[in-house]
Scaffold this active site. Structure first.
Site, PDB file in Angstrom:
ATOM      1  CB  THR A 257      -0.949   0.020   1.218  1.00  0.00           C
ATOM      2  OG1 THR A 257      -1.869  -1.065   1.111  1.00  0.00           O
ATOM      3  CG2 THR A 257      -1.741   1.323   1.274  1.00  0.00           C
ATOM      4  CG  PHE A 259       0.232   4.893   3.524  1.00  0.00           C
ATOM      5  CD1 PHE A 259      -0.966   4.940   4.218  1.00  0.00           C
ATOM      6  CD2 PHE A 259       0.869   3.666   3.362  1.00  0.00           C
ATOM      7  CE1 PHE A 259      -1.518   3.792   4.753  1.00  0.00           C
ATOM      8  CE2 PHE A 259       0.314   2.513   3.894  1.00  0.00           C
ATOM      9  CZ  PHE A 259      -0.878   2.572   4.589  1.00  0.00           C
TER      10      PHE A 259
END
Length: 356
Positions: A257, A259
């Site tokens: 992921t 960010f």
């Protein structure tokens, strides 16, 4: 064995004393830097400078420690020295134990104040209001794509992106007892449920799946109710004293992921940067081709292209674009100037160092 270990330990003790002395010297220099910054009201945290330091450390690293391990050590040194000037406050999607919190510490080190928020919206609000110096929000996952709520909030926010963090995401199925006996529901963030869908279909197809605000919230629910299983990080499991039923249940073993670090800081070029923007295309044939032509003309590479409905009921879209380079780079600046002249809507979300 003692005869062999004693001289080695003495050498280690001597080196530790040298390291401690050097750390003190570095900290005093950092304090002097802080005094200079205070005279001009310059920001305490400069992500481009810290990125340059960490890249240089990796390039100079002679081993046997790996580059990641050495960068982790130096990130904590910089974090501790920065805290001598001021402890920055960073907002993130809480509660404690989320991957967002993990991303916070990977970017800023541990010598900070954290502000867990109940939603991504609240992270933006806290950062815009100045309650937090920075916020960390998920942007996209390698398996499930963009985090749409973040993209929508980027459109209207007064903050800018000043950094990015990319972390591996490993999901574990956990319960209060470490067993699935008596479990009637599996809770997790909707993204985590999607990232583990195939594994859950194979092993627990008959158990209800329930989306909650975060994986850490799922871990809290599981810690209080033996009928609830949580999908979360092993860090969250340890924090909330859960037993692991099965580790690494994500469908993609390389699941990551990305960010974004948001705030009010406009970063300077670091030497390896990325620029994010959002734009709209005019409603005419060949609009996107002509709109993006300046990128090819000036040799600017596009690394990401994402569309989102404009939500105006007219089938119009906003386009989120990532470009290689900083907006102050000559080629990028020229391309952005031509893009802005062509696009009916144009907003630079930020230029920032590429994730290490």
């Amino acid at each position: 064995m003692t005869d062999k270990l004693t001289p080695l330990r003495e050498q280690i003790d001597a080196i530790d004393a040298q390291i401690l002395d050097l750390l003190g010297r570095r900290a005093r220099l950092a304090q002097e830097v802080g005094h200079v910054k205070a005279e001009t009201n310059a920001p305490v945290f400069r992500p481009e400078r810290e990125a340059q330091v960490l890249r240089a450390v990796a390039d100079r690293n002679p081993g046997p420690l790996g580059a990641h391990e050495v960068q982790t050590i130096f990130r904590e040194i910089m974090s501790a020295c920065r805290a001598l000037e001021k402890r920055v406050t960073v907002a993130y999607l809480g509660p404690s134990g989320t991957f967002s919190e993990q991303a916070v510490y990977q970017q800023f080190g541990s010598a900070i104040e954290t502000l867990p928020c109940v939603s991504i919206d609240e992270v933006f609000r806290a950062t815009e209001a100045g309650t937090a110096d920075f916020g960390v929000v998920p942007v996209e996952n390698s398996s499930e794509g963009a985090i749409n709520r973040t993209l929508d909030l980027m459109l209207a926010t007064t903050t800018v992106i000043s950094g990015e963090v990319s972390i591996p995401v490993h999901h574990s199925l956990m319960t209060k007892t470490g067993s699935m006996d008596g479990v009637t529901v599996i809770c997790a963030h909707s993204q985590a449920l999607a990232q583990c869908q195939a594994w859950l279909n194979l092993h627990f197809p008959g158990i209800e799946r329930r989306a909650v605000a975060s994986n850490a919230e799922a871990a809290i629910l599981a810690s209080n109710d033996a009928t609830v299983a949580a999908i979360a990080s092993e860090m969250a499991g340890e924090q909330y004293r859960l037993g692991v039923v099965q580790a690494h249940i994500q469908d993609d073993p390389h699941n990551r992921t990305r960010f974004a670090v948001i705030g009010r800081l406009h970063t300077s070029p670091s030497g390896h940067d990325q620029t994010s923007l959002v734009l709209a295309a005019p409603n005419k044939a060949g609009a996107m081709y002509h709109l993006l032509a300046p990128l090819a003309k000036h040799g600017v590479s596009m690394t990401r292209f994402e569309s989102r409905p404009a939500r105006m009921g007219t089938w119009e879209y906003y386009f989120y674009v990532d470009l290689e380079g900083h907006r102050q780079d000559a080629a990028v600046a020229a391309a952005l100037g031509e893009l802005q002249a062509e696009a009916p809507f144009f907003k630079v979300l930020g230029s920032y160092p590429v994730s290490l």
